[in-house]
Design an enzyme around this catalytic site. Sequence first.
Site, PDB file in Angstrom:
ATOM      1  N   CYS A 134      40.179  20.000  41.813  1.00 53.20           N
ATOM      2  CA  CYS A 134      39.379  18.890  41.556  1.00 53.20           C
ATOM      3  C   CYS A 134      37.997  18.976  42.103  1.00 53.20           C
ATOM      4  CB  CYS A 134      40.112  17.525  41.628  1.00 53.20           C
ATOM      5  SG  CYS A 134      39.094  16.092  41.107  1.00 53.20           S
ATOM      6  N   CYS A 137      36.546  15.574  42.763  1.00 54.73           N
ATOM      7  CA  CYS A 137      36.873  15.126  44.210  1.00 54.73           C
ATOM      8  C   CYS A 137      36.454  15.706  45.303  1.00 54.73           C
ATOM      9  CB  CYS A 137      38.221  14.989  44.157  1.00 54.73           C
ATOM     10  SG  CYS A 137      39.297  14.808  42.412  1.00 54.73           S
ATOM     11  N   ASP A 138      36.107  17.069  45.277  1.00 57.15           N
ATOM     12  CA  ASP A 138      36.163  17.794  46.809  1.00 57.15           C
ATOM     13  C   ASP A 138      34.785  18.401  46.532  1.00 57.15           C
ATOM     14  OD1 ASP A 138      38.469  16.884  47.417  1.00 57.15           O
ATOM     15  OD2 ASP A 138      39.770  18.388  46.512  1.00 57.15           O
TER      16      ASP A 138
END
Length: 309
Positions: A134, A137-138
């Site tokens: 993701c 997200c990261d």
Amino acid sequence: MSDDRNVIIIGSGPAGYTAAIYTARANLKPLMFEGYQPGGQLMLTTEVENFPGFRHGIQGPDLMAEMRAQCERFGTEIFSQDVERVDFSSRPFRIWAEGKEFRAATVIVATGAKARLLGVPGESRLMGHGMSTCATCDGAFFRNKVIAVAGGGDSAMEEANFLTRFGSKVLLIHRRESFRASKIMLDRARANPKVEFVLNAAIEEVLGDDKVTGVRVKDTITGATRILATDALFVAIGHTPTTAFLGGVLTLDENGYLVTHHGAKTNIPGVFACGDCQDHVYRQAITAAASGCMAAIDAERWLEANAGH
Ligand code: NAP
């Protein structure tokens, strides 16, 4: 002997837990099947920086533990079992887990989706330590680093473009030289000076002891292998929604995602769906949680309107 409930929630990511918090606080005494591997995709991440309310970030598994405890605080009964089979063709709806039958006036499906993985050595071991599925997200953890993305579809193009905001360079590694990605998405990635295409390259191993340091790729034409240095690998080769066990009465789209309308309603009145099993667009913890809230409110209203029927 069957067991009759107002609400049964299947699945335990942010969507399922939020649906449980809301239905429990509405005094509906929900029963949740959290599955043998509870918590959903956040159990596979490390730090979560974009979930509102945690300005210093929170570890994915800690966030899920908090949500689970909040469900229990309001009286959600949680069974650590997988649902094996359902029958939504008539009411009350029927659900089987570990061979036992449960009946429910309403069901909330929150079974999520699994990111497809490459299945190569190092991938699972380094998940959350440079390995990710993701970018939203990261990505921010890899400012000014080299980032690799695996895949040749729209997801890979989108992730690669997005990751150029952070990385010094993004290696787009694809096993062929033709793409499933739409022309517009591919052209955008090609036009991005920070994206470097590595084609006809199959990733054979993710390298690194406690964090990703590189990938070993094999040229699918010559058979030669080489090592590409990278600080991160984002696998973007598609997702699989967990809907196969639902048995065919709920409407799915061509990729297997549940089709919802007017909030969290499925085609079967009284069956609701939330989270990534019905969302292939946003796929965020916060959007999953929001849709869990919608499913809970829809279920509550449906029960009110259909009490005694
Ligand atoms: P996808 O279109 O199925 O593409 C998957 C890609 O991963 C393909 O290039 C495939 O390679 C590769 N792949 C699959 N398994 C692999 C493996 N084991 N090892 C290496 N490579 C592997 O999936 P997606 O990109 O996630 O897209 C899914 C759907 O969502 C599509 O309909 C897409 O259009 C849509 N989507 C749209 C947008 C947008 O419009 N903004 C963004 C993201 C996704 P091969 O081609 O060689 O099989």
